[in-house]
Write an enzyme that holds these catalytic residues in place. Structure first.
Site, short mmCIF file in Angstrom:
data_model
loop_
_atom_site.label_atom_id
_atom_site.label_comp_id
_atom_site.label_asym_id
_atom_site.label_seq_id
_atom_site.Cartn_x
_atom_site.Cartn_y
_atom_site.Cartn_z
N HIS A 213 80.53 25.53 84.68
CA HIS A 213 81.95 25.39 84.38
C HIS A 213 82.30 25.95 83.00
O HIS A 213 83.46 26.28 82.75
CB HIS A 213 82.36 23.92 84.47
CG HIS A 213 82.53 23.45 85.89
ND1 HIS A 213 83.74 23.24 86.48
CD2 HIS A 213 81.61 23.20 86.85
CE1 HIS A 213 83.57 22.85 87.74
NE2 HIS A 213 82.28 22.82 87.98
N LYS A 241 85.53 25.46 102.82
CA LYS A 241 84.47 26.43 103.10
C LYS A 241 83.09 25.79 102.99
O LYS A 241 82.20 26.04 103.81
CB LYS A 241 84.59 27.61 102.12
CG LYS A 241 83.88 28.87 102.57
CD LYS A 241 84.30 30.04 101.71
CE LYS A 241 83.74 31.35 102.26
NZ LYS A 241 84.22 32.52 101.52
N GLU A 285 51.93 23.46 101.16
CA GLU A 285 53.16 23.55 101.92
C GLU A 285 53.72 24.97 101.86
O GLU A 285 53.45 25.72 100.93
CB GLU A 285 54.20 22.56 101.38
CG GLU A 285 53.91 21.11 101.70
CD GLU A 285 54.20 20.77 103.15
OE1 GLU A 285 55.21 20.11 103.43
OE2 GLU A 285 53.39 21.16 104.01
#
Length: 422
Positions: A213, A241, A285
């Site tokens: 921001h 959206k 993983e």
């Protein structure tokens, strides 16, 4: 911006004394956002959603988990079989980790393609990479907690990597283990850190949004907001959206939760950890596989440094290099949409990362994708070489030599006249 006027007396009373509602209003409602953001910008909010899901599901799982080497595996089985909707909580958590990494990886590659790391967004980019590092640490420690075969031996292999460092290596491994072998102290340490680090990630996310921001969002053209016509309020345009994107994301996420919950897992992890029985093929993983391939690709010594140490350094360098990308990219154009040469190298980078992932999942001596005469280890070395060449050589050289397409005069012009064809 003018201060909002609240009609609700209770809201006004609270906001006059603690203006948190006004702060949220300015940050999430009136926040001026570039009017040309695509669905590729959805993955930041999706990552935030899945982070909250992971924290909440983790809190409820902890209520029934026992972090003890003799009881951890059975406590996970009890969660799956006896706790009301325990199976749902665990599958949301386990598959949520994969969804989290998918969102973050797409978010990072979107930033790489559109140059979101360039000035004035360097700190924003750094915080994002710190979030990735914290995610990796959290995911690794969480993978150990079920105390299955792959959990135990994966922890053994990864923690042993730190022994490659001279002088401090062995004491560091002993400290990580809490002793001279992986056991109950190790499990307790990893459990406490796995519970703590998600809140560290949450704090980094707050900083990430704060930095966003401060410098405003990037956009597909890479052109900054110049006039009020270049932006629109975040709400309702992008909230709608994002909600649509979240709906599509939830369909995919919940498909794995309900219909393929073990798709991303290893069958060996449903066997209780046994220090006397080593699995045939130890793999981490899937979201660690590219880095694991880089680690294994270094099978030679250099300047007196053993191959193990070089592999560990290369693995860490693969992430550290991301911190210096703002200075390695010498192009004055931010978005790859206007860079006809570099965009093809970017496609090669994506392919290269998939190749590294494939190599990390296979045994080094296996043929690469069935091709006789080309082993996985050789292809992993070539893919590792390109990975570092892309950032250290191709990015600065192409940035200097490339002739980019003309940029639109403003965001509004790109929207009205077709972007790069303007």
């Amino acid at each position: 911006m003018s201060a909002p006027v609240w009609n609700n007396k209770v809201v006004k009373w609270v906001d006059d004394r603690l203006p948190i509602i006004s702060m949220v209003h300015h940050a999430a409602y009136e926040y001026p956002t570039p009017k040309n953001l695509s669905y590729m910008w959805n993955f930041g909010s999706l990552a935030g959603f899945i982070l909250v899901t992971m924290i909440l599901s983790g809190i409820f799982l902890v209520m029934n988990y026992t972090p003890h080497a003799d009881m951890a595996f059975d406590s996970v089985e009890r969660i799956m079989r006896d706790v009301n909707y325990g199976w749902l909580l665990r599958y949301l958590h386990v598959n949520g980790a994969s969804m989290f990494f998918i969102c973050v990886y797409i978010h990072i590659f979107r930033g790489l393609y559109y140059g979101s790391y360039k000035a004035p967004r360097e700190v924003l980019w750094w915080i994002g990479i710190l979030i990735l590092l914290a995610m990796m640490a959290t995911a690794f420690m969480g993978y150990v907690l079920p105390w299955g075969q792959m959990s135990f031996w994966g922890a053994t292999v990864i923690t042993n990597l730190f022994s490659a460092f001279p002088v401090i290596g062995d004491p560091l491994v002993t400290w990580l283990w809490g002793g001279f072998s992986i056991g109950n102290p190790t499990l307790n340490r990893f459990f406490s850190l796995h519970y703590l680090l998600p809140f560290v990630i949450l704090g980094l996310v707050v900083l990430h949004v704060w930095a966003l921001h401060a410098v405003r969002s990037n956009n597909p053209t890479g052109v900054e907001i110049k006039t009020p016509q270049d932006s629109i309020p975040f709400h309702p345009y992008y909230t709608i959206k994002d909600l649509f994107g979240m709906g599509v994301f939830l369909i995919i996420y919940l498909y794995f939760v309900f219909f393929a919950p073990n798709f991303f897992g290893e069958p060996d992890n449903y066997i209780m950890a046994n220090p006397l029985s080593t699995p045939a093929h130890i793999v981490p993983e899937w979201y660690f596989l590219p880095f694991y391939a880089i680690l294994r690709s270094i099978d030679f010594s250099f300047l007196g440094m053993p191959a193990k140490l070089l592999g560990v350094l290369a693995m860490f360098a693969a992430i550290i290099v991301l911190f210096v990308i703002p200075w390695l990219d010498t192009s004055k154009v931010r978005s790859s949409r206007f860079r006809p040469v570099y965009k093809w190298f970017f496609v090669l980078l994506i392919i290269d990362c998939f190749v590294l992932g494939y190599c990390g999942a296979k045994s080094p001596a296996d043929p690469f994708m069935g091709l006789q005469g080309l082993q996985v280890i050789t292809m992993g070395q070539l893919a590792t070489l390109y990975y570092f060449l892309h950032f250290l050589v191709i990015m600065p050289v192409v940035g200097k030599m490339e002739r980019p397409k003309p940029l639109p005069a403003s965001i509004s012009e790109s929207v009205l006249k077709g972007g790069a064809n303007a």
